[in-house]
Design an enzyme around this catalytic site. Structure first.
Site, PDB file in Angstrom:
ATOM      1  N   ASP A  94       0.852  -1.188   0.000  1.00 25.10           N
ATOM      2  CA  ASP A  94       0.000   0.000   0.000  1.00 25.10           C
ATOM      3  C   ASP A  94       0.884   1.232   0.000  1.00 25.10           C
ATOM      4  O   ASP A  94       1.220   1.791   1.039  1.00 25.10           O
ATOM      5  CB  ASP A  94      -0.917  -0.018   1.222  1.00 25.10           C
ATOM      6  N   ALA A  95       1.285   1.646  -1.207  1.00 25.21           N
ATOM      7  CA  ALA A  95       2.220   2.761  -1.362  1.00 25.21           C
ATOM      8  C   ALA A  95       1.594   3.966  -2.060  1.00 25.21           C
ATOM      9  O   ALA A  95       2.114   5.070  -1.977  1.00 25.21           O
ATOM     10  CB  ALA A  95       3.449   2.302  -2.140  1.00 25.21           C
ATOM     11  N   LYS A  96       0.494   3.732  -2.780  1.00 29.26           N
ATOM     12  CA  LYS A  96      -0.239   4.796  -3.473  1.00 29.26           C
ATOM     13  C   LYS A  96       0.673   5.678  -4.325  1.00 29.26           C
ATOM     14  O   LYS A  96       0.564   6.903  -4.343  1.00 29.26           O
ATOM     15  CB  LYS A  96      -1.030   5.656  -2.467  1.00 29.26           C
ATOM     16  N   ARG A  97       1.563   5.040  -5.051  1.00 24.87           N
ATOM     17  CA  ARG A  97       2.500   5.779  -5.892  1.00 24.87           C
ATOM     18  C   ARG A  97       1.786   6.398  -7.096  1.00 24.87           C
ATOM     19  O   ARG A  97       0.845   5.809  -7.632  1.00 24.87           O
ATOM     20  CB  ARG A  97       3.621   4.866  -6.376  1.00 24.87           C
TER      21      ARG A  97
END
Length: 288
Positions: A94-97
């Site tokens: 869950d990095a939402k890059r």
């Protein structure tokens, strides 16, 4: 396709356990260990995976919880995702890059190869297709997947995501939903779902139900259960149509040993987390 695998896991249990771990969440006996913060978190996470692997579809690791601890934290992140995958479970980073093509290509390499390799990554598409397309070769060649932010669970998501577009009156998130469907078409697996999935919050169940109809080949990662107020009843209408999602709970599960009627700060704390995870699974499935 990775989403076929996740879909099949979700048929058995729709629960995604969020290992968004902070030192405060650890039982006292681990806090007291003469270890680094990262080593303590790694030990905590492994105990949870061991205790819940048979009743969870997947695990989600919010990278910010690990980045905040510097190199020690990132080692814990790496060891956690490796342990999840070695255990035969699906690891969601869950990095939402979300960035321009050249930068996104580096993010793709960093999270789909090497020390931080996960099976599925969360990404932010609000910079357009440039921010998403560099991940596609990994989907095609390396059994990877994406969850693209679509309609998120936080209260202020309405500030931008629900703005109406002048062109056709669609809300912004609905237009993003159309794009996610378009991007995902080449990667639809045997389950009927694409490896390009989406993040939709359980805090907006009616909008979620509409998105299910709008994006029938999209598999969803759904935050908002438990601590954010979502319940099994909120997902009932969606799941009666199709089992198109995994439902995430993070602190609502991994702090169960602290919030139980009889808290546990010693070894064996993970039994209470298992109990809470099983209760979540039953709460969701009882409405079907």
């Amino acid at each position: 396709m990775i989403m076929d695998r996740l879909y099949n896991e979700a048929l058995k249990s729709p629960v995604c356990v969020g290992l968004d771990t902070k030192i405060d969440f650890l039982p006292q006996y681990l806090k007291d260990k003469d270890w680094s913060a990262g080593e303590k978190i790694t030990a905590f996470n492994k105990k949870i995976v061991d205790a819940t692997a048979d009743i969870a579809a997947c695990y989600k690791m919010q990278i910010a919880c690990y980045e905040a601890l510097g190199l020690d934290g990132m080692k814990a992140y790496s060891e956690t995702v490796r342990y999840v995958r070695k255990s035969g479970k699906i690891a969601i980073g869950d990095a939402k890059r979300g960035d321009i093509t050249s930068t996104a290509a580096q993010y793709a390499k960093g999270h789909f190869e090497g020390d931080f390799e996960v099976d599925i990554l969360t990404v932010n598409a609000y910079m357009g297709e440039d921010a998403v397309s560099p991940y596609f070769p990994y989907i095609e060649n390396n059994e990877k997947g994406l969850f693209v932010l679509l309609h998120t669970s936080n209260p202020s998501s309405r500030n931008f995501q629900e703005l109406k577009l002048e062109k056709d009156g669609q809300k912004l998130y609905e237009a993003v939903g159309d794009k996610i469907t378009e991007w995902g078409k080449p990667y639809i697996g045997e389950s009927g779902y694409s490896a390009v999935g989406a993040v939709v919050g359980l805090t907006f169940p009616e909008e979620f139900e509409a998105l299910q109809d709008q994006c029938p080949s999209t598999f969803f990662l759904v935050p908002g259960y438990g601590a954010q107020g979502g319940t099994g009843k909120d997902i009932a209408n969606i799941f009666k149509k199709s089992r198109c999602a995994v439902i995430n709970s993070s602190r609502g599960l991994i702090t169960a040993h602290q919030k139980a009627e009889t808290p546990c700060e010693t070894e064996g704390f993970e039994a209470l987390i298992r109990e809470k995870t099983l209760a979540m699974k039953e709460d969701i499935l009882k409405w079907l």
